[in-house]
Scaffold this active site. Structure first.
Site, PDB file in Angstrom:
ATOM      1  N   PHE A 135       1.841  -3.621   4.263  1.00 37.85           N
ATOM      2  CA  PHE A 135       1.737  -4.606   4.543  1.00 37.85           C
ATOM      3  C   PHE A 135       4.187  -5.063   4.020  1.00 37.85           C
ATOM      4  CE2 PHE A 135      -1.775  -7.276   3.981  1.00 37.85           C
ATOM      5  CZ  PHE A 135      -1.903  -5.935   4.896  1.00 37.85           C
TER       6      PHE A 135
ATOM      7  N   HIS B 218      -2.309   8.189   6.351  1.00 39.08           N
ATOM      8  CA  HIS B 218      -3.061   7.360   5.545  1.00 39.08           C
ATOM      9  C   HIS B 218      -4.245   6.301   6.273  1.00 39.08           C
ATOM     10  CE1 HIS B 218      -1.461   3.164   3.762  1.00 39.08           C
ATOM     11  NE2 HIS B 218      -2.337   2.287   4.704  1.00 39.08           N
TER      12      HIS B 218
ATOM     13  N   CYS C  92       0.561  -1.358  -0.227  1.00 36.96           N
ATOM     14  CA  CYS C  92       0.079   0.324  -0.018  1.00 36.96           C
ATOM     15  C   CYS C  92       1.076   1.331  -0.011  1.00 36.96           C
ATOM     16  CB  CYS C  92      -0.862   0.447   0.926  1.00 36.96           C
ATOM     17  SG  CYS C  92      -2.338  -1.553   1.341  1.00 36.96           S
TER      18      CYS C  92
ATOM     19  N   GLU D 225      -0.065   5.186  13.520  1.00 41.13           N
ATOM     20  CA  GLU D 225       0.409   6.681  13.408  1.00 41.13           C
ATOM     21  C   GLU D 225      -0.392   7.556  13.826  1.00 41.13           C
ATOM     22  OE1 GLU D 225      -0.807   8.734   8.151  1.00 41.13           O
ATOM     23  OE2 GLU D 225      -2.229   7.068   8.978  1.00 41.13           O
TER      24      GLU D 225
ATOM     25  N   HIS E 184      -9.899   2.217   0.299  1.00 46.32           N
ATOM     26  CA  HIS E 184      -8.398   1.657   0.182  1.00 46.32           C
ATOM     27  C   HIS E 184      -7.524   0.928  -0.928  1.00 46.32           C
ATOM     28  CE1 HIS E 184      -3.870   0.838   1.232  1.00 46.32           C
ATOM     29  NE2 HIS E 184      -4.529   0.424   2.414  1.00 46.32           N
TER      30      HIS E 184
ATOM     31  N   LYS F 175      -9.384   8.497   2.941  1.00 43.08           N
ATOM     32  CA  LYS F 175     -10.219   6.903   2.651  1.00 43.08           C
ATOM     33  C   LYS F 175     -11.065   6.643   3.556  1.00 43.08           C
ATOM     34  CE  LYS F 175      -5.565   4.604   2.609  1.00 43.08           C
ATOM     35  NZ  LYS F 175      -4.514   5.080   2.926  1.00 43.08           N
TER      36      LYS F 175
END
Length: 414
Positions: A399, A303, A163, A314, A340, A335
């Site tokens: 990831f 994010h 991502c 975060e 996403h 998002k």
């Protein structure tokens, strides 16, 4: 002396609309692009919602025969590239093609083609698998086809960092331009993973929201009731140029790219590092690269995936880096509206951040209803906010522990 780098064009294909104007208007209005999956029968899946791109016809952007030779993610890339060039007002016949590059990110690549051809293999045997299977499926073909369609012979790179992929692509393109190795780079990403296998995989991980009854409420970053991310598809390509090149042709400048930070958690294949150190360091690197202080940052496009751990860590990373100034920052997750886009998410969010800087309007985090004590910053809840933004960060994490932060500022601000 390093070149300054600016954003002069944006091509956006998203669940909130096609084109920069439709995308930005939807963000400012706090609209939601999430609905029930229609691309395949998802009735047996725990998650049956996604951010699908509506009204996209690849023939609007390319020859019908060419479109049939591309996976959906590649079609998105070519379309976004065309829109990005048009928005920048670039006449390629006046450019040196050896000085125009393409840097694209994708997390999954041609998964729709892979799944379709696998079904053919099982049902009809190996002799019926398409000879176009491999060149349609491989992840570099988005960048490859953009260069082929527009005759761009400059540096051509594909980044697969989950991502964080398209944020990395923008960051690396920024550095190439800064070094003077190109004049223009189309940088961004594309993803089309609303497919049976990809959805099943994320469902098996229990990573996605199961709020199927109210899709528009499912993506709720930083809210205490969040239960997972919502997958989306689409593409975004930014036209990046050296400032000298942009000014020479009288280009409109949305924002300046000033910093890039990239780190690894070195912790876990899916979970973020629980102290937020990798994310903190990526943001710190971006600020150091930009030569600005933390207290000069007005806004962070987070994010903000709407997963329990990501939003918590975060937030922690922001507080660790910015200290008390963290509570003066506006932090929002687009998002919440768009979902996403996996490997394409970073590019879409850098575009949103640049438009925030240009317009002085911060998009909201919608669906923010129940505060989480561990997520206690100003997330611009539910309604966009008019506020000047001189410097901003856009965060993308993936990831494998990939962390990227891109620093932008208003053009002309020193």
């Amino acid at each position: 002396m390093e070149n300054r780098v600016v954003i002069t064009g944006m091509g956006v294909i998203s669940s909130l609309g096609i084109g920069r104007e439709a995308f930005w208007e939807s963000l400012v209005q706090g609209r939601n692009g999430i609905s029930t999956v229609t691309r395949f029968d998802a009735s047996g899946y725990p998650t049956r919602i996604a951010g699908e791109v509506r009204g996209f016809d690849p023939r609007d952007y390319m020859d019908k025969k060419e479109a049939r030779r591309m996976d959906r993610f590649t079609q998105f890339a070519v379309a976004a590239g065309m829109l990005g060039l048009q928005d920048a007002g670039i006449d390629l016949s006046r450019e040196n093609p050896d000085r125009v590059g393409v840097f694209l990110g994708t997390g999954i690549g041609g998964t729709e083609t892979f799944e379709e051809q696998h079904r053919i293999l099982l049902d009809k045997g190996p002799n019926r698998v398409s000879p176009l299977f491999v060149p349609m499926m491989i992840g570099n073909m988005g960048a490859g086809q953009v260069s082929i369609q527009f005759g761009l012979r400059g540096p051509n790179v594909t980044i697969v960092n989950a991502c964080a992929s398209s944020a990395n692509a923008i960051g690396e393109a920024f550095k190439v331009l800064e070094r003077g190795e190109a004049d223009i780079i189309l940088a961004g990403g594309a993803e089309a993973a609303i497919t049976p296998m990809a959805m099943a995989g994320f469902c098996a991980m229990k990573a996605m929201s199961t709020n199927n009854e109210v899709p528009e409420k499912a993506s709720r970053p930083f809210d205490a009731q969040r239960d997972g991310f919502v997958m989306s598809e689409g593409g975004c390509i930014l036209t990046l140029e050296t400032l000298e090149h942009a000014q020479a042709r009288g280009a409109h400048i949305y924002a300046e790219v000033i910093g890039y930070g990239c780190t690894a958690d070195a912790y876990h294949i899916t979970a973020p590092e629980p102290e937020g150190e990798g994310a903190r360091k990526a943001m710190e690197m971006a600020l150091n690269d930009a030569g600005i202080r933390p207290d000069e940052v007005n806004y962070i496009n987070a994010h903000g995936t709407s997963t329990l751990m990501n939003d918590k860590y975060e937030t922690l990373a922001i507080k660790k880096l910015f200290g008390e100034h963290a509570y003066s920052l506006a932090v929002s997750s687009t998002k919440s509206m768009i979902g996403h886009l996996l490997g394409a998410s970073g590019a879409v969010e850098v575009a949103a951040t640049a438009l925030t800087i240009e317009n002085g309007i911060i998009p909201p985090t919608i669906n923010y209803e129940t505060p989480d004590p561990e997520c206690d910053l100003d997330y611009v809840p539910n309604t966009s906010r008019q506020q000047p933004v001189n410097a901003a960060l856009s965060n993308s994490f993936g990831f494998g522990g990939h962390n990227v932060s891109i620093a932008l500022r208003s053009f002309g601000v020193d």
